[in-house]
Design a protein around this motif. Structure first.
Motif, PDB file in Angstrom:
ATOM      1  N   VAL A  91       0.851  -1.180   0.000  1.00  0.00           N
ATOM      2  CA  VAL A  91       0.000   0.000   0.000  1.00  0.00           C
ATOM      3  C   VAL A  91       0.890   1.234   0.000  1.00  0.00           C
ATOM      4  N   GLN A  92       0.667   2.108  -0.980  1.00  0.00           N
ATOM      5  CA  GLN A  92       1.381   3.380  -1.061  1.00  0.00           C
ATOM      6  C   GLN A  92       0.347   4.458  -1.347  1.00  0.00           C
ATOM      7  N   GLY A  93       0.040   5.256  -0.313  1.00  0.00           N
ATOM      8  CA  GLY A  93      -0.985   6.274  -0.461  1.00  0.00           C
ATOM      9  C   GLY A  93      -2.319   5.632  -0.766  1.00  0.00           C
ATOM     10  N   ARG A  94      -2.900   5.998  -1.905  1.00  0.00           N
ATOM     11  CA  ARG A  94      -4.198   5.454  -2.311  1.00  0.00           C
ATOM     12  C   ARG A  94      -4.063   4.300  -3.300  1.00  0.00           C
ATOM     13  N   GLN A  95      -2.831   3.874  -3.565  1.00  0.00           N
ATOM     14  CA  GLN A  95      -2.605   2.778  -4.498  1.00  0.00           C
ATOM     15  C   GLN A  95      -2.218   1.512  -3.747  1.00  0.00           C
ATOM     16  N   VAL A  96      -2.710   0.389  -4.260  1.00  0.00           N
ATOM     17  CA  VAL A  96      -2.396  -0.914  -3.681  1.00  0.00           C
ATOM     18  C   VAL A  96      -1.982  -1.841  -4.813  1.00  0.00           C
ATOM     19  N   ARG A  97      -0.865  -2.539  -4.626  1.00  0.00           N
ATOM     20  CA  ARG A  97      -0.446  -3.566  -5.573  1.00  0.00           C
ATOM     21  C   ARG A  97      -0.551  -4.897  -4.857  1.00  0.00           C
ATOM     22  N   LEU A  98      -1.334  -5.807  -5.425  1.00  0.00           N
ATOM     23  CA  LEU A  98      -1.538  -7.123  -4.839  1.00  0.00           C
ATOM     24  C   LEU A  98      -0.577  -8.127  -5.460  1.00  0.00           C
ATOM     25  N   TYR A  99      -0.147  -9.086  -4.649  1.00  0.00           N
ATOM     26  CA  TYR A  99       0.758 -10.129  -5.107  1.00  0.00           C
ATOM     27  C   TYR A  99       0.164 -11.488  -4.745  1.00  0.00           C
ATOM     28  N   ALA A 100       0.042 -12.369  -5.710  1.00  0.00           N
ATOM     29  CA  ALA A 100      -0.424 -13.738  -5.492  1.00  0.00           C
ATOM     30  C   ALA A 100       0.038 -14.566  -6.677  1.00  0.00           C
ATOM     31  N   GLY A 101       0.083 -15.851  -6.510  1.00  0.00           N
ATOM     32  CA  GLY A 101       0.509 -16.701  -7.607  1.00  0.00           C
ATOM     33  C   GLY A 101       0.018 -18.120  -7.431  1.00  0.00           C
ATOM     34  N   ALA A 102       0.400 -18.959  -8.347  1.00  0.00           N
ATOM     35  CA  ALA A 102      -0.010 -20.362  -8.333  1.00  0.00           C
ATOM     36  C   ALA A 102       1.219 -21.253  -8.389  1.00  0.00           C
ATOM     37  N   GLY A 103       1.072 -22.446  -7.898  1.00  0.00           N
ATOM     38  CA  GLY A 103       2.156 -23.426  -7.932  1.00  0.00           C
ATOM     39  C   GLY A 103       2.078 -24.249  -9.200  1.00  0.00           C
ATOM     40  N   VAL A 104       2.565 -23.701 -10.291  1.00  0.00           N
ATOM     41  CA  VAL A 104       2.474 -24.365 -11.587  1.00  0.00           C
ATOM     42  C   VAL A 104       3.535 -25.461 -11.675  1.00  0.00           C
ATOM     43  N   VAL A 105       3.076 -26.658 -12.012  1.00  0.00           N
ATOM     44  CA  VAL A 105       3.960 -27.809 -12.199  1.00  0.00           C
ATOM     45  C   VAL A 105       3.609 -28.462 -13.536  1.00  0.00           C
ATOM     46  N   ALA A 106       4.344 -29.482 -13.916  1.00  0.00           N
ATOM     47  CA  ALA A 106       4.164 -30.110 -15.227  1.00  0.00           C
ATOM     48  C   ALA A 106       2.718 -30.534 -15.478  1.00  0.00           C
ATOM     49  N   GLY A 107       2.013 -31.026 -14.474  1.00  0.00           N
ATOM     50  CA  GLY A 107       0.646 -31.507 -14.669  1.00  0.00           C
ATOM     51  C   GLY A 107      -0.430 -30.471 -14.424  1.00  0.00           C
ATOM     52  N   GLU A 113      -5.329 -23.189 -12.553  1.00  0.00           N
ATOM     53  CA  GLU A 113      -4.357 -22.292 -11.920  1.00  0.00           C
ATOM     54  C   GLU A 113      -4.852 -20.849 -11.943  1.00  0.00           C
ATOM     55  N   LEU A 114      -5.464 -20.447 -13.064  1.00  0.00           N
ATOM     56  CA  LEU A 114      -6.021 -19.103 -13.162  1.00  0.00           C
ATOM     57  C   LEU A 114      -7.146 -18.913 -12.148  1.00  0.00           C
ATOM     58  N   ALA A 115      -8.025 -19.905 -12.018  1.00  0.00           N
ATOM     59  CA  ALA A 115      -9.126 -19.813 -11.054  1.00  0.00           C
ATOM     60  C   ALA A 115      -8.596 -19.737  -9.624  1.00  0.00           C
ATOM     61  N   GLU A 116      -7.567 -20.524  -9.322  1.00  0.00           N
ATOM     62  CA  GLU A 116      -6.978 -20.494  -7.982  1.00  0.00           C
ATOM     63  C   GLU A 116      -6.354 -19.131  -7.690  1.00  0.00           C
ATOM     64  N   THR A 117      -5.639 -18.586  -8.658  1.00  0.00           N
ATOM     65  CA  THR A 117      -5.012 -17.282  -8.460  1.00  0.00           C
ATOM     66  C   THR A 117      -6.078 -16.200  -8.298  1.00  0.00           C
ATOM     67  N   ALA A 118      -7.154 -16.272  -9.074  1.00  0.00           N
ATOM     68  CA  ALA A 118      -8.252 -15.311  -8.932  1.00  0.00           C
ATOM     69  C   ALA A 118      -8.863 -15.401  -7.536  1.00  0.00           C
ATOM     70  N   ALA A 119      -9.008 -16.608  -7.013  1.00  0.00           N
ATOM     71  CA  ALA A 119      -9.551 -16.772  -5.655  1.00  0.00           C
ATOM     72  C   ALA A 119      -8.615 -16.154  -4.621  1.00  0.00           C
ATOM     73  N   LYS A 120      -7.326 -16.291  -4.842  1.00  0.00           N
ATOM     74  CA  LYS A 120      -6.361 -15.683  -3.911  1.00  0.00           C
ATOM     75  C   LYS A 120      -6.461 -14.160  -3.962  1.00  0.00           C
ATOM     76  N   PHE A 121      -6.580 -13.601  -5.150  1.00  0.00           N
ATOM     77  CA  PHE A 121      -6.742 -12.151  -5.264  1.00  0.00           C
ATOM     78  C   PHE A 121      -8.051 -11.701  -4.628  1.00  0.00           C
ATOM     79  N   THR A 122      -9.116 -12.487  -4.805  1.00  0.00           N
ATOM     80  CA  THR A 122     -10.403 -12.140  -4.209  1.00  0.00           C
ATOM     81  C   THR A 122     -10.293 -12.079  -2.692  1.00  0.00           C
ATOM     82  N   ALA A 123      -9.555 -12.994  -2.090  1.00  0.00           N
ATOM     83  CA  ALA A 123      -9.367 -12.969  -0.632  1.00  0.00           C
ATOM     84  C   ALA A 123      -8.665 -11.670  -0.216  1.00  0.00           C
ATOM     85  N   LEU A 124      -7.659 -11.255  -0.975  1.00  0.00           N
ATOM     86  CA  LEU A 124      -6.965 -10.003  -0.665  1.00  0.00           C
ATOM     87  C   LEU A 124      -7.887  -8.800  -0.856  1.00  0.00           C
ATOM     88  N   LEU A 125      -8.642  -8.791  -1.946  1.00  0.00           N
ATOM     89  CA  LEU A 125      -9.556  -7.680  -2.208  1.00  0.00           C
ATOM     90  C   LEU A 125     -10.629  -7.588  -1.122  1.00  0.00           C
TER      91      LEU A 125
END
Length: 136
Positions: A91-107, A113-125
């Motif tokens: 958080v810097q002033g009125r701006q927020v940068r969120l960080y989240a990711g997925a554990g991408v592996v060969a399978g 992975e996109l749905a999981e990452t979106a859920a992680k961002f939703t929890a932060l939001l």
């Protein structure tokens, strides 16, 4: 360390955790130096660490910067608890940068992975009080 990771539930996610408890051979070792040696963990970087980190840096379009690290506490005797922070917000002033990711592996399935990452961002939001979070 425990033989198997344990499951930890939050309101929107399940997490794997491994408790590690130890006594240092050299009591002059600071907790900060110990935590620094453990970062980045395989949960954040992958293994083997050097190859994984080089690959991440070459493939990801944005440097990770603030993403991931250790959070915790240490008392005057050097005892404490430390955790890997995989999702965070800067958080810097009125701006927020969120960080989240997925554990991408060969399978991995990219859509999952996109749905999981979106859920992680939703929890932060949600934690930030943003009610109109985007969905996938």
């Amino acid at each position: 360390a425990t033989a198997q990771p344990s499951l930890h539930a939050t309101a929107s996610m399940w997490h794997l955790g491994t408790r590690i408890q130890a006594r240092l051979k050299d009591p002059s070792t600071t907790v900060a130096s110990l935590v620094a040696r453990l970062h980045p963990t395989p949960a954040v970087c992958g293994t083997p660490q050097r190859l994984a980190l080089d690959t991440i840096r070459s493939l990801e379009p944005v440097p990770r910067g603030f993403y991931a690290g250790a959070v915790g506490w240490t008392d005057a005797q050097g005892d404490g608890d430390w955790y890997v922070a995989i999702r965070c917000a800067r958080v810097q002033g009125r701006q927020v940068r969120l960080y989240a990711g997925a554990g991408v592996v060969a399978g991995s399935d990219p859509a999952d992975e996109l749905a999981e990452t979106a859920a992680k961002f939703t929890a932060l939001l949600t934690a930030l009080g943003v009610s109109d979070a985007p969905t996938t």
